[in-house]
Design a protein around this motif. Structure first.
Motif, PDB file in Angstrom:
ATOM      1  N   VAL A 294       0.845  -1.190   0.000  1.00 38.39           N
ATOM      2  CA  VAL A 294       0.000   0.000   0.000  1.00 38.39           C
ATOM      3  C   VAL A 294       0.884   1.245   0.000  1.00 38.39           C
ATOM      4  N   VAL A 295       0.402   2.304  -0.649  1.00 37.16           N
ATOM      5  CA  VAL A 295       1.078   3.587  -0.675  1.00 37.16           C
ATOM      6  C   VAL A 295       0.050   4.660  -0.303  1.00 37.16           C
ATOM      7  N   HIS A 296       0.485   5.585   0.524  1.00 39.08           N
ATOM      8  CA  HIS A 296      -0.415   6.686   0.864  1.00 39.08           C
ATOM      9  C   HIS A 296       0.397   7.976   0.998  1.00 39.08           C
ATOM     10  N   TRP A 297      -0.273   9.087   0.661  1.00 41.62           N
ATOM     11  CA  TRP A 297       0.323  10.417   0.720  1.00 41.62           C
ATOM     12  C   TRP A 297      -0.309  11.181   1.873  1.00 41.62           C
TER      13      TRP A 297
ATOM     14  N   LEU B  60       5.412   4.095   1.744  1.00 49.29           N
ATOM     15  CA  LEU B  60       5.263   2.760   1.146  1.00 49.29           C
ATOM     16  C   LEU B  60       5.296   1.723   2.271  1.00 49.29           C
ATOM     17  N   HIS B  61       4.259   0.903   2.318  1.00 42.54           N
ATOM     18  CA  HIS B  61       4.147  -0.126   3.354  1.00 42.54           C
ATOM     19  C   HIS B  61       3.995  -1.492   2.686  1.00 42.54           C
ATOM     20  N   HIS B  62       4.788  -2.426   3.170  1.00 43.41           N
ATOM     21  CA  HIS B  62       4.662  -3.827   2.735  1.00 43.41           C
ATOM     22  C   HIS B  62       4.381  -4.641   3.999  1.00 43.41           C
ATOM     23  N   HIS B  63       3.089  -4.911   4.228  1.00 42.40           N
ATOM     24  CA  HIS B  63       2.710  -5.590   5.464  1.00 42.40           C
ATOM     25  C   HIS B  63       3.229  -7.023   5.514  1.00 42.40           C
ATOM     26  N   TYR B  64       3.345  -7.636   4.376  1.00 44.55           N
ATOM     27  CA  TYR B  64       3.817  -9.012   4.353  1.00 44.55           C
ATOM     28  C   TYR B  64       5.290  -9.102   4.726  1.00 44.55           C
ATOM     29  N   CYS B  65       6.089  -8.209   4.162  1.00 43.07           N
ATOM     30  CA  CYS B  65       7.525  -8.208   4.451  1.00 43.07           C
ATOM     31  C   CYS B  65       7.880  -7.309   5.625  1.00 43.07           C
TER      32      CYS B  65
END
Length: 436
Positions: free
Chosen positions: A71-74, A140-145
């Motif tokens: 997921v990406v958020h501003w 930038l978020h990578h919840h899995y990693c």
């Protein structure tokens, strides 16, 4: 052409300003494991030893219906309204549409739809105003990693076109944009973590190794391999596979601890827990030194009365046999073995000597005995033997004038003078005859 050159410059600056919260690189180009911890574990003989190996970065959280792991958020931190607040502008999942939170910004701000394909997460703002000033952050978020990266950009608004420019303030890039123009806040990351999604569970593996004392790391024995897909591989003999295992919920809880039941002295050594996530670029190793100790026997304190009366025997207590263990050093055992061999040889020699003496003595005793029946087993008649009297000489008697008191003595004397006796050894002739 000038805008393209500026965009390339911003990409270089953003790559330098990217912040990663983990020291492990996000790519799988580093095959060497990083040693995270080294522990010494001591357990008693016969007990169960647990070698703790936990990592929440290895927890399997794959959403098979919707890819919501990336997921990406501003966000924007603005001082325009004097409240100094952080506001969420928009976000987008790798398998979903982007979402704009404010109705004022709908249609005015957006990100590229193919952001998770080409790695371009830049934010485009149309018709910028003074209210748009502030510090923007691309998250930038990578919840899995369990990876989190943030890029910050300062946006300032000017009313003069000649004042519009871009520069680096030492911490973040600063963009001075003309009011009413269209501005693009760059956020680019082409790492495969953010642009690919396939076979993540096949690239996630945990394995345990064991090094007996004196064995180097490159010659360690593999114990268990466990994949996020559920595949499990156990190595070694059957009793090793039964006493050393990992729980089936390891990837769900992030607990990959190794449990060793029925601990023995042969289980001592160096154990290693290897966590590999090739997709996320995670390579960790935890080392454990296992020592097995003898169990401590409990000492019971018995309080005796002043009359020295022994305590009553508990009928429920089962008494075992009293065993005394005598431990002889290895050097003495070797000495006793050699001494036993020497004594056994001497004893056999003495027995043999005694037998020889007895046999010799018995033969000497029987040497002068003679058994007639031994030779032919027949009776011997002495009448069958003739006596040779040819060598008899006539006996010259002398006249002996004796006065005898009676007639019997006189008669015997006359017989002795007339027939002189000759001594004949019949036994000697008999032996000559039968010994031929």
């Amino acid at each position: 052409m000038e805008q393209l050159a500026k965009l390339l410059l911003w990409q270089i600056l953003l790559q330098q300003s990217s912040v990663c919260l983990y020291s492990v690189p996000a790519d799988a180009s580093n095959p060497d494991s990083v040693v995270v911890s080294v522990l010494n574990i001591s357990a008693t003989l016969g007990s169960q030893a647990v070698l703790p190996c936990k990592s929440y970065r290895m927890v399997w959280t794959q959403d098979r219906l919707n890819d919501r792991q990336r997921v990406v958020h501003w966000d924007v931190y603005s001082k325009y309204y004097g409240d100094n607040k952080m506001e969420r502008l928009c976000d987008m999942y790798s398998a979903g549409d982007q979402r704009v939170y404010s109705s004022y910004n709908k249609g005015r701000i957006f990100m590229p739809k193919n952001a998770f394909t080409d790695g371009n997460f830049s934010l485009v703002i149309k018709d910028v105003a003074e209210s748009d000033e502030g510090t923007y952050s691309c998250n930038l978020h990578h919840h899995y990693c369990h990876l989190y990266e943030t890029v910050k950009i300062q946006l300032d608004i000017t009313k003069k076109a000649e004042d519009a420019h871009e520069y680096w303030d030492g911490e973040k890039p600063v963009i001075v944009a003309l009011e009413g123009s269209t501005v693009m806040l760059p956020c680019v990351n082409h790492n495969h973590i953010w642009t690919e999604r396939h076979s993540e569970e096949e690239q996630q593996v945990v394995h345990w190794d064991r090094q007996p004392p004196g064995v180097p790391h490159d010659r360690a024995d593999r114990l268990i391999d466990l994949y996020a897909s559920g595949e499990r591989r156990s190595y070694g003999p059957l009793f090793i596979r039964q006493k050393m295992n990992i729980t089936n919920t390891a990837f769900a809880l992030g607990d990959f601890s190794l449990r060793i039941s029925g601990l023995e002295s042969a289980d001592e050594g160096t154990y290693s827990c290897h966590l590999h996530h090739h997709y996320c670029g995670l390579h960790e190793r935890r080392i454990y030194q296992v020592f097995v100790t003898e169990p401590v026997r409990e000492k019971k304190v018995v309080n005796l009365t002043t009359h020295n009366i022994a305590p009553a025997v508990d009928p429920n207590v089962v008494r075992g046999h009293n065993v005394i263990n005598v431990i002889i050093p290895e050097s003495r055992v070797h000495f006793f073995q050699q001494l036993g061999y020497i004594l056994a040889t001497l004893l056999l020699f003495v027995v043999f000597l005694i037998i020889v003496v007895l046999v010799t003595r018995k033969r000497r005793q029987r040497g002068y005995e003679y058994n007639v029946k031994k030779y032919g087993e027949k009776d011997v008649n002495l009448k069958e033997f003739t006596v040779d009297t040819t060598d008899l000489t006539q006996y010259k008697s002398e006249d002996i004038r004796l006065d005898y008191k009676n007639n019997i003595l006189k008669e015997k004397a006359e017989q002795a003078r007339s027939f002189p006796a000759k001594h004949i050894d019949l036994d000697k002739d008999f032996r000559k005859e039968y010994c031929k």
